[in-house]
Design a protein around this motif. Structure first.
Motif, PDB file in Angstrom:
ATOM      1  N   GLY A 149       0.802  -1.216   0.000  1.00 10.63           N
ATOM      2  CA  GLY A 149       0.000   0.000   0.000  1.00 10.63           C
ATOM      3  C   GLY A 149       0.832   1.262   0.000  1.00 10.63           C
ATOM      4  O   GLY A 149       0.324   2.349  -0.273  1.00 10.63           O
ATOM      5  N   ALA A 150       2.109   1.149   0.332  1.00 17.22           N
ATOM      6  CA  ALA A 150       3.043   2.275   0.305  1.00 17.22           C
ATOM      7  C   ALA A 150       4.396   1.766  -0.169  1.00 17.22           C
ATOM      8  O   ALA A 150       4.753   0.603   0.051  1.00 17.22           O
ATOM      9  N   ASP A 151       5.129   2.635  -0.836  1.00 22.83           N
ATOM     10  CA  ASP A 151       6.455   2.257  -1.338  1.00 22.83           C
ATOM     11  C   ASP A 151       7.537   2.416  -0.279  1.00 22.83           C
ATOM     12  O   ASP A 151       8.493   1.640  -0.222  1.00 22.83           O
ATOM     13  N   VAL A 152       7.385   3.432   0.535  1.00 19.25           N
ATOM     14  CA  VAL A 152       8.408   3.767   1.522  1.00 19.25           C
ATOM     15  C   VAL A 152       7.719   4.316   2.758  1.00 19.25           C
ATOM     16  O   VAL A 152       6.623   4.886   2.672  1.00 19.25           O
ATOM     17  N   ALA A 153       8.331   4.119   3.913  1.00 21.77           N
ATOM     18  CA  ALA A 153       7.755   4.623   5.160  1.00 21.77           C
ATOM     19  C   ALA A 153       8.860   5.174   6.038  1.00 21.77           C
ATOM     20  O   ALA A 153      10.014   4.736   5.971  1.00 21.77           O
ATOM     21  N   LEU A 154       8.490   6.135   6.860  1.00 26.08           N
ATOM     22  CA  LEU A 154       9.380   6.650   7.892  1.00 26.08           C
ATOM     23  C   LEU A 154       8.981   5.986   9.195  1.00 26.08           C
ATOM     24  O   LEU A 154       7.844   6.117   9.645  1.00 26.08           O
ATOM     25  N   MET A 155       9.927   5.244   9.791  1.00 24.99           N
ATOM     26  CA  MET A 155       9.623   4.466  10.999  1.00 24.99           C
ATOM     27  C   MET A 155      10.806   4.457  11.944  1.00 24.99           C
ATOM     28  O   MET A 155      11.958   4.509  11.512  1.00 24.99           O
ATOM     29  N   THR A 156      10.495   4.377  13.239  1.00 24.16           N
ATOM     30  CA  THR A 156      11.528   4.089  14.209  1.00 24.16           C
ATOM     31  C   THR A 156      11.874   2.601  14.111  1.00 24.16           C
ATOM     32  O   THR A 156      11.350   1.877  13.265  1.00 24.16           O
TER      33      THR A 156
END
Length: 360
Positions: A91-98
């Motif tokens: 559903g998303a190509d990239v994510a910002l995550m801890t």
């Protein structure tokens, strides 16, 4: 295996199911965006926009995404776990995550990996409002800890901190206090005895006039915090796209560092709700202060934005193993790659700084 690891295992089993269904549905959509631009869906693990995420707004406002041939759609999710679900399911190509969602997902073969840093240090901590009777983590027993959401990484950190200090993960209650005015009111009215938030959130709280005192959790000293992640498949098949995405973000950091006031104006332009209703001078001063928390130690001065320190990344994995968030430590290189960083930083930082300084 702790109860927390069991519950997280169940949660990530759900991610696996979603990811499998997503894979069965085929590729799903055209990777190309409008006007010949490559489409990128970016999952941002944040409850709402604020000055702490200004560097992520600048690439759109200043045209860096478009310059890199990208059409970027940003979707907000309240937790890193939900962002991980989106990436794993396509559903998303990239994510910002801890660090937690990617490390925990590693055991479930989600095959997520970071390709650039955003949090050079562990961002979560426990802090106390002024006048608190709490003197140690042990004193939190029976008290209330404020978190943005019970399922947030801050909530996970609070439970982890208690277990690491010889307590049950349920020794204190977690109270969801959201963000913004709701959060500030909850703290000022004494609804919580302690807080489990992250660095820029604490800057926002302190800017509202609330004085805070850190409650140390020694196990987190010197460890890495996380950053931009994608599936290994996406990194391999869309490497050039992710490099261009990272380069646009790096330009945003360089711009914001050279002219933080202009960066904040970009934030207000695209997300006017973040401006607030007070005098502009006061709003600017307070939001620049919050932005500077995120600008610290990013490597921009050296033209090396996004670098991932191997020792700090190893420390992060070891912390999670000791906390029972993963069942055993593993080589940190299994959840990150530095292969894209040279291309990401292949632009003129001086040109961006000049553009920023010329901005109104």
């Amino acid at each position: 295996m702790t109860r927390r690891l069991k519950s997280l295992t169940g949660l990530f089993a759900g991610i696996l199911m979603v990811a499998t269904l997503g894979a069965c549905g085929g590729e799903g959509g055209d990777p190309a965006g409008g006007a010949g631009l490559d489409k990128v869906t970016f999952a941002l693990s944040a409850p709402s926009w604020n000055a702490g995420y200004t560097t992520l707004v600048v690439p759109e406002a200043e045209g860096y995404f478009k310059d890199e041939g990208l059409d970027v759609e940003v979707q907000l999710f309240p937790s890193g776990t939900q962002s991980a679900q989106q990436v794993a399911a396509g559903g998303a190509d990239v994510a910002l995550m801890t660090g937690e969602p990617v490390a925990i997902g590693h055991a479930k073969n989600l095959d997520l990996a970071y390709f650039a840093s955003y949090y050079p240090h562990w961002i979560y901590s426990l802090q106390l409002p002024q006048g608190s009777a709490v003197r140690s983590v042990a004193d939190l027993k029976g008290r209330k800890i404020g978190v943005t959401a019970v399922a947030s990484s801050g909530g996970t950190f609070a439970r982890t901190a208690m277990e690491l200090n010889g307590m049950s993960e349920n020794a204190a209650g977690l109270v969801p206090i959201g963000a913004g005015a709701q959060q500030i009111n909850a703290i000022k009215s004494g609804q919580v005895d302690a807080l489990a938030l992250w660095d820029t959130q604490y800057a926002i709280v302190e800017d509202s006039g609330i004085q805070l005192t850190p409650l140390p959790v020694p196990q987190t000293a010197g460890i890495w915090g996380g950053g931009f992640a994608a599936t290994r498949k996406t990194i391999a098949e869309r490497k050039d796209v992710l490099e261009r995405f990272g380069r646009a973000i790096a330009k945003g950091f360089a711009f914001a560092q050279a002219n933080p006031e202009a960066a904040i104006r970009d934030l207000w332009k695209l997300h006017p709700e973040t401006r607030g209703s007070g005098p502009e001078k006061d709003a600017m001063a307070s939001q620049v202060k919050i932005l500077k928390v995120r600008l610290a130690d990013q490597g921009v001065e050296d033209g090396e934005w996004g670098r991932i320190d191997a020792k700090a990344a190893t420390g992060m994995v070891e912390f999670m193993a000791s906390a029972g968030l993963v069942d055993k430590a593993f080589p940190a290189t299994e959840i990150y790659t530095t292969d894209l960083l040279a291309a990401i930083n292949d632009f003129s930082y001086d040109d961006i700084r000049k553009q920023a300084k010329d901005a109104s």
